[in-house]
Write a protein that holds these residues in place. Structure first.
Motif, PDB file in Angstrom:
ATOM      1  N   CYS D  50      26.843  33.366  11.307  1.00  0.00           N
ATOM      2  CA  CYS D  50      26.062  34.876  10.775  1.00  0.00           C
ATOM      3  C   CYS D  50      26.175  34.801   9.367  1.00  0.00           C
ATOM      4  CB  CYS D  50      26.788  36.270  11.228  1.00  0.00           C
ATOM      5  SG  CYS D  50      25.563  37.749  11.365  1.00  0.00           S
ATOM      6  N   ARG D  51      26.688  34.966   8.133  1.00  0.00           N
ATOM      7  CA  ARG D  51      27.465  34.763   6.957  1.00  0.00           C
ATOM      8  C   ARG D  51      26.082  33.818   6.723  1.00  0.00           C
ATOM      9  NH1 ARG D  51      32.484  34.726   7.536  1.00  0.00           N
ATOM     10  NH2 ARG D  51      32.697  32.659   6.986  1.00  0.00           N
ATOM     11  N   ILE D  52      26.076  32.749   6.922  1.00  0.00           N
ATOM     12  CA  ILE D  52      25.135  31.491   6.554  1.00  0.00           C
ATOM     13  C   ILE D  52      23.846  31.516   7.096  1.00  0.00           C
ATOM     14  CG2 ILE D  52      24.902  28.786   7.027  1.00  0.00           C
ATOM     15  CD1 ILE D  52      27.267  29.405   5.575  1.00  0.00           C
ATOM     16  N   GLU D  53      23.377  32.451   7.892  1.00  0.00           N
ATOM     17  CA  GLU D  53      22.579  32.559   8.534  1.00  0.00           C
ATOM     18  C   GLU D  53      21.560  33.818   7.435  1.00  0.00           C
ATOM     19  OE1 GLU D  53      20.198  31.105   9.806  1.00  0.00           O
ATOM     20  OE2 GLU D  53      21.532  29.299  10.696  1.00  0.00           O
ATOM     21  N   LEU D  54      22.825  35.013   7.294  1.00  0.00           N
ATOM     22  CA  LEU D  54      21.809  35.798   6.157  1.00  0.00           C
ATOM     23  C   LEU D  54      21.565  35.589   4.726  1.00  0.00           C
ATOM     24  CD1 LEU D  54      21.605  38.727   5.540  1.00  0.00           C
ATOM     25  CD2 LEU D  54      24.338  38.468   4.607  1.00  0.00           C
ATOM     26  N   LEU D  55      22.368  34.253   4.402  1.00  0.00           N
ATOM     27  CA  LEU D  55      21.820  33.613   3.001  1.00  0.00           C
ATOM     28  C   LEU D  55      21.245  32.968   3.578  1.00  0.00           C
ATOM     29  CD1 LEU D  55      25.113  32.613   1.924  1.00  0.00           C
ATOM     30  CD2 LEU D  55      23.906  34.169   1.150  1.00  0.00           C
ATOM     31  N   ASN D  56      20.175  32.050   4.347  1.00  0.00           N
ATOM     32  CA  ASN D  56      19.509  31.611   4.701  1.00  0.00           C
ATOM     33  C   ASN D  56      17.972  32.461   4.447  1.00  0.00           C
ATOM     34  OD1 ASN D  56      20.700  28.473   4.904  1.00  0.00           O
ATOM     35  ND2 ASN D  56      20.611  29.231   7.006  1.00  0.00           N
ATOM     36  N   HIS D  57      18.336  33.444   5.662  1.00  0.00           N
ATOM     37  CA  HIS D  57      17.509  34.550   5.928  1.00  0.00           C
ATOM     38  C   HIS D  57      16.783  35.197   4.028  1.00  0.00           C
ATOM     39  CE1 HIS D  57      15.264  38.091   6.685  1.00  0.00           C
ATOM     40  NE2 HIS D  57      15.634  38.708   5.700  1.00  0.00           N
ATOM     41  N   LEU D  58      18.064  35.006   3.112  1.00  0.00           N
ATOM     42  CA  LEU D  58      18.154  35.902   1.947  1.00  0.00           C
ATOM     43  C   LEU D  58      17.365  35.201   0.990  1.00  0.00           C
ATOM     44  CD1 LEU D  58      21.192  38.100   1.430  1.00  0.00           C
ATOM     45  CD2 LEU D  58      18.842  38.717   1.531  1.00  0.00           C
ATOM     46  N   LYS D  59      17.056  33.371   2.135  1.00  0.00           N
ATOM     47  CA  LYS D  59      16.609  32.303   0.596  1.00  0.00           C
ATOM     48  C   LYS D  59      17.708  31.770  -0.277  1.00  0.00           C
ATOM     49  CE  LYS D  59      12.691  33.137   2.718  1.00  0.00           C
ATOM     50  NZ  LYS D  59      12.377  32.929   3.549  1.00  0.00           N
ATOM     51  N   ILE D  60      19.352  32.000   0.111  1.00  0.00           N
ATOM     52  CA  ILE D  60      19.452  31.631  -0.819  1.00  0.00           C
ATOM     53  C   ILE D  60      20.628  30.750   0.151  1.00  0.00           C
ATOM     54  CG2 ILE D  60      19.406  32.370  -3.065  1.00  0.00           C
ATOM     55  CD1 ILE D  60      21.645  34.452  -1.361  1.00  0.00           C
ATOM     56  N   PRO D  61      20.747  29.452   0.574  1.00  0.00           N
ATOM     57  CA  PRO D  61      21.244  28.647   1.227  1.00  0.00           C
ATOM     58  C   PRO D  61      22.891  28.456   0.787  1.00  0.00           C
ATOM     59  CG  PRO D  61      18.738  27.545   1.188  1.00  0.00           C
ATOM     60  CD  PRO D  61      18.863  28.802   0.283  1.00  0.00           C
ATOM     61  N   TYR D  62      23.829  28.636   1.749  1.00  0.00           N
ATOM     62  CA  TYR D  62      24.777  28.494   0.934  1.00  0.00           C
ATOM     63  C   TYR D  62      24.809  27.046   0.468  1.00  0.00           C
ATOM     64  CZ  TYR D  62      29.790  27.819   0.742  1.00  0.00           C
ATOM     65  OH  TYR D  62      31.459  28.282   0.048  1.00  0.00           O
ATOM     66  N   GLU D  63      24.722  26.307   1.111  1.00  0.00           N
ATOM     67  CA  GLU D  63      24.417  24.277   0.206  1.00  0.00           C
ATOM     68  C   GLU D  63      23.919  23.877  -1.522  1.00  0.00           C
ATOM     69  OE1 GLU D  63      23.210  25.170   3.261  1.00  0.00           O
ATOM     70  OE2 GLU D  63      20.537  24.390   2.842  1.00  0.00           O
ATOM     71  N   GLN D  64      23.235  25.119  -1.444  1.00  0.00           N
ATOM     72  CA  GLN D  64      22.549  25.835  -2.831  1.00  0.00           C
ATOM     73  C   GLN D  64      23.688  25.780  -3.264  1.00  0.00           C
ATOM     74  OE1 GLN D  64      18.851  27.713  -3.114  1.00  0.00           O
ATOM     75  NE2 GLN D  64      17.784  26.103  -1.765  1.00  0.00           N
ATOM     76  N   PHE D  65      24.626  26.689  -3.288  1.00  0.00           N
ATOM     77  CA  PHE D  65      25.705  26.805  -4.023  1.00  0.00           C
ATOM     78  C   PHE D  65      26.734  26.145  -4.247  1.00  0.00           C
ATOM     79  CE2 PHE D  65      24.410  31.608  -2.310  1.00  0.00           C
ATOM     80  CZ  PHE D  65      24.200  31.948  -3.206  1.00  0.00           C
ATOM     81  N   GLU D  66      26.669  25.387  -3.586  1.00  0.00           N
ATOM     82  CA  GLU D  66      27.760  24.532  -3.239  1.00  0.00           C
ATOM     83  C   GLU D  66      27.245  23.492  -4.114  1.00  0.00           C
ATOM     84  OE1 GLU D  66      30.905  24.459   0.136  1.00  0.00           O
ATOM     85  OE2 GLU D  66      29.507  22.854   0.037  1.00  0.00           O
ATOM     86  N   ALA D  67      25.645  22.459  -4.200  1.00  0.00           N
ATOM     87  CA  ALA D  67      25.312  21.752  -5.249  1.00  0.00           C
ATOM     88  C   ALA D  67      25.524  22.602  -6.307  1.00  0.00           C
ATOM     89  CB  ALA D  67      23.437  21.623  -4.671  1.00  0.00           C
ATOM     90  N   SER D  68      25.506  23.536  -6.448  1.00  0.00           N
ATOM     91  CA  SER D  68      25.383  23.802  -7.980  1.00  0.00           C
ATOM     92  C   SER D  68      27.324  24.646  -8.614  1.00  0.00           C
ATOM     93  CB  SER D  68      24.963  26.058  -8.525  1.00  0.00           C
ATOM     94  OG  SER D  68      23.599  25.184  -7.526  1.00  0.00           O
ATOM     95  N   GLY D  69      28.111  23.727  -7.571  1.00  0.00           N
ATOM     96  CA  GLY D  69      29.535  24.307  -7.881  1.00  0.00           C
ATOM     97  C   GLY D  69      29.906  25.494  -7.809  1.00  0.00           C
ATOM     98  N   PHE D  70      29.149  26.402  -6.946  1.00  0.00           N
ATOM     99  CA  PHE D  70      29.879  27.558  -6.655  1.00  0.00           C
ATOM    100  C   PHE D  70      30.532  27.817  -4.801  1.00  0.00           C
ATOM    101  CE2 PHE D  70      27.030  28.992  -9.939  1.00  0.00           C
ATOM    102  CZ  PHE D  70      27.607  29.471 -10.913  1.00  0.00           C
TER     103      PHE D  70
END
Lengths: 150, 150, 150, 150
Positions: D50-70
């Motif tokens: 559900c957290r992941i889908e919230l981030l997807n919904h907010l257009k900030i998918p979690y994998e983008q954070f990881e790709a930026s080192g967060f």
């Protein structure tokens, strides 16, 4: 809608009897995730494995309760993640039953890797029967655990 | 002691009737491992989810079989892993029942991400009863599936 | 207090040298499903645990390969489920590397409970590098395993 | 054919602004255990989905954070299990971010089946970098969430 996070206290003193037990597990590859550490859901699974091994150690294996129509569901669980754990590490799980079980009872846990405390947590339980009704702990359980408070 | 790896064939032609169905899943974070791709055990879980959704689609949900004392265990499974799948990808699971079910029946699967074939596999099944004995598929199952071969 | 016992068997005969190893696991409650037996996806996880313990035994732990940029993905897997396994059972996992590894290599497995054969299966592997390219097994791997065929 | 439906609810009132979101999952067979209900570790996995889908919904998918080192590890988790959930049920997961995120932030969750509240829980998080150091949330995260408190 929210509730307080449970707070573990390591208070133990000369006068406080308890039941405690240790069990070690080794981190499986499947338990890691893309952060290259253990996924946080596995700690609950290790807590359970440690509860099961405690019952095995007390000679009251959990499957015997189920065979007699008793189940021990988890009512609540909480975990504090203190350090990441990694693949192939041997972890030590400590379980403590601080208070003599009544209808509800609580286990406290620690997960350690060598000198590092990885996590601590707790779970609350009760006995239920096949109709999903809360029942008193069966006598075989009381007998096995109550000697730790004598 | 060893046995042959099953070989999937994509032979289908105008004369070959079959039952096929598609279901999509999204890769969970917990399904990744330290290689930063999906752990290979999840494909079996997705195959199962797709079987369950096929039964839901056919209006014969699996829990109704269990409520009537029928179970559909997995007799064998095989998977070829062709490409890694990654976190948060939407994957398409295809399931095919190529042959009209007899006592034993086999599902073939594909897992795809967009145009990439991620994996293909198959599982074999039978119906058993509560005494763990192999039984003929219940009539409700036959009725629901046999129209695909008429 | 420990649930893993490592048992090495160098079973070989005049006609067929091989590398074999045994590892035991205990069935976790989480590994059961509503059929009250082990879910069929866990066998793959136990196969993996046994591979990892084989590498530990050979003093070439898997995390050292990853630290050097080598990975050993699963190319294919297959399992035959012969008997159900149950909660809290101690299962013996046997792994065999029948043929001296080349670029691709295959492990065969058995899962047993006392005298009962629960399942058998196999997995195929290769080494890859960080760019996901197939590479020859690193020298440390060859050195550790090739003595079993001398 | 799709099992996820995304439903956004901007529940807020004059006295308390917040970010909330709903996501539905269907209980997998593998998620049941021998008690013929959902194993209690899955709730944590659904919270994460559900957290992941919230981030997807907010257009900030979690994998983008990881790709930026967060990375956004879980610092603590707690769950109260109120009713059992069963195989093939559609469950509604509600996630709420009650307070505007600072360095640490907390999500509250509910899991419901129709009118029944199955469980509620919470997780605490922070952002860390590749060196495992706590860092401030990246600007893209703040921008995406802070409008819910304006």
């Amino acid at each position: 809608m929210h509730f307080n996070t449970f707070d573990l206290k390591y208070s133990s003193n000369l006068f406080h009897k308890m039941l405690s037990f240790n069990h070690s597990i080794k981190v499986r590859y499947v338990e890691t995730d893309a952060m290259q550490r253990v996924h946080h859901s596995n700690h609950l699974i290790w807590f359970e494995e440690c509860r099961i091994e405690l019952l095995n150690h007390l000679k009251i294996p959990y499957e015997q309760f189920e065979a007699s129509g008793f189940y021990i569901p988890v009512l609540s669980a909480s975990i504090k993640y203190l350090k990441p754990a990694s693949f192939n590490q041997s972890l030590d799980i400590g379980i403590m039953l601080r208070d003599k079980p009544k209808v509800r009872f609580r286990f406290d846990y620690t997960i350690s890797h060598k000198k590092d405390l990885i996590a601590r947590g707790q779970t609350e339980h009760t006995f239920i029967n096949k109709m999903n009704k809360v029942v008193r702990p069966p006598e075989i359980f009381n007998t096995a655990v109550e000697k730790y408070w004598q």
